[in-house]
Enzyme design. Structure first.
Site, PDB file in Angstrom:
ATOM      1  N   HIS A  30      73.776  86.520  70.489  1.00  0.00           N
ATOM      2  CA  HIS A  30      74.153  87.244  69.284  1.00  0.00           C
ATOM      3  C   HIS A  30      74.379  86.235  68.168  1.00  0.00           C
ATOM      4  O   HIS A  30      74.738  85.078  68.424  1.00  0.00           O
ATOM      5  CB  HIS A  30      75.441  88.040  69.508  1.00  0.00           C
ATOM      6  CG  HIS A  30      75.273  89.263  70.356  1.00  0.00           C
ATOM      7  ND1 HIS A  30      74.459  90.305  70.007  1.00  0.00           N
ATOM      8  CD2 HIS A  30      75.831  89.616  71.552  1.00  0.00           C
ATOM      9  CE1 HIS A  30      74.521  91.247  70.929  1.00  0.00           C
ATOM     10  NE2 HIS A  30      75.334  90.849  71.892  1.00  0.00           N
ATOM     11  N   CYS A  60      70.465  87.428  65.528  1.00  0.00           N
ATOM     12  CA  CYS A  60      70.514  87.932  64.160  1.00  0.00           C
ATOM     13  C   CYS A  60      71.099  86.886  63.227  1.00  0.00           C
ATOM     14  O   CYS A  60      71.784  85.952  63.642  1.00  0.00           O
ATOM     15  CB  CYS A  60      71.366  89.196  64.085  1.00  0.00           C
ATOM     16  SG  CYS A  60      70.584  90.655  64.789  1.00  0.00           S
TER      17      CYS A  60
END
Length: 284
Positions: free
Chosen positions: A170, A214
């Site tokens: 992440h 991301c």
């Protein structure tokens, strides 16, 4: 040669055990989910963004980065590839290091990255076919990631021909990536450490860094375009009379998303970025 290591044995599973954490009553389904209490509206999709839409400032290392100054003059570093060579001279071990983050500390409020094992298998299959040695590290803490970079790369006596690092996790903006316990910075904890002044054994050698994570909360809506006549582009090359390698030469940094945007991953087919990358390499 492949090495499979689990950094945090109390929380992580080996790559061959990933399926054991999934519910057995019904088959897993791909769906889009967000970790923020306030939903971010994006088009319906079967993929999951590798992001943490809301961040606790106390846990994010977002201080401005001060780039290190040039090192003091020292003896020249011997490199295998000459300045006029068109291709790298790959003499030694071609090494792939995979930092695969699937589960995270509960206080980070990050969902498990279902489907990341599919990306790992694709990377292993692609680079093994090209005779790269592969080291896999699952669910590492920040300290363990830094230790791998230091002991297995910077202080290693192995003769590296090339290095490829995959970071599957992440992420947020400012280059922030999550380990299993805390966030870290790609530039500070990875790129700086691989520079020629920090890792002389990698000077003049290709260093490839691939980040599946991301970089924010935005989605790219795209633009409507029409094709027109192609024009030939003219390029020029600058020549220099002296030969000095920059510390940050020989890097290829490839990220799954643009700054401030999501990247997507499917629990059934893996991430778009890693799957497309491996497919392109396989077909080349």
């Amino acid at each position: 040669m492949e090495t499979n290591e689990t950094c945090d044995t109390s929380e992580s599973k080996g790559i061959n055990e990933f399926n054991s954490v999934e519910p057995t009553s019904t088959p897993p389904k791909s769906r889009t989910s967000h970790d923020n209490a306030t939903k971010v509206q994006i088009p319906p999709t079967s993929d999951t963004p590798d992001a943490r839409p809301s961040a606790d400032p106390s846990e994010v290392d977002a201080k401005p980065i001060v780039w290190p100054s040039g090192s003091s003059p020292s003896d020249p570093i011997s490199v295998p590839t000459g300045k006029d060579n068109k291709c790298y001279a790959l003499e030694g071990t071609k090494k792939v290091v995979i930092f695969n983050q699937k589960v995270f500390a509960p206080r980070l409020k990050l969902n498990p990255r279902k489907g990341t094992e599919i990306d790992v298998k694709s990377i292993q299959n692609t680079f093994k076919s090209l005779d790269w040695d592969i080291d896999l590290y699952n669910d590492c803490t920040v300290a363990q990631i830094r230790e791998v970079i230091l002991k297995q790369i910077q202080l290693s006596e192995e003769n590296f021909a090339a290095l490829a690092i995959f970071i599957l996790s992440h992420g947020e903006d400012n280059g922030t990536i999550f380990a299993s316990d805390y966030p870290f910075r790609v530039d500070h904890d990875i790129l700086f450490q691989l520079a020629a002044d920090k890792s002389p054994n990698l000077a003049g050698k290709p260093k490839l860094v691939f980040v599946q994570a991301c970089q924010g909360q935005e989605t790219d809506a795209g633009s409507n375009v029409t094709e027109r006549d192609r024009r030939r582009r003219h390029t020029s090359q600058d020549s220099t009379s002296t030969y000095k390698i920059p510390n940050y030469a020989d890097f290829l940094i490839f990220q799954a998303s643009f700054w401030d945007h999501y990247s997507f991953r499917s629990s059934e087919t893996g991430s778009w970025f890693i799957q497309s990358l491996c497919s392109s390499i396989d077909q080349s």
